[in-house]
Design a protein around this motif. Sequence first.
Motif: not given
Length: 128
Positions: A38-41, A66-73, A109-115
């Motif tokens: 899928e190559k997610p954002d 370098e795909t952004p990862i948010i841990v939800l735990s 996180v997506i905004k920082r990744s795009e920058l």
Amino acid sequence: IEDDDGIITPLSLYIEQSGHDIALCKDGADALDIFHAEKPDIIILDINLPSKSGVEVCREIRSESETPIIVLSARESEDDKVTLLELGADDYVSKPFSPRELMARISAVIKRSELRKKIPKVSKLLEF
């Protein structure tokens, strides 16, 4: 990547209603296959997963992407948070959580990744 139906179902609906496409996964080993297909954002990742832990999934994804990862735990210990952040997770959200806050974190996180993608890679360092 979440194995708890009580979380993944309402969260996926909330994310979809926010205008995002999603791919769901309940297993750490399957997560890597879906990641490659899928190559997610961005990746929302639980730690406690069957087959392969979120820690292992984070380590493997970060070794190649370098795909952004948010841990939800549900794990709230400082050691767990520090370990995942040192492995390369971009953020860590503890359960229980607010879907609205999670969406704000996803956007940030997506905004920082795009920058980061817009900043050219420098081949040599110049010092003044």
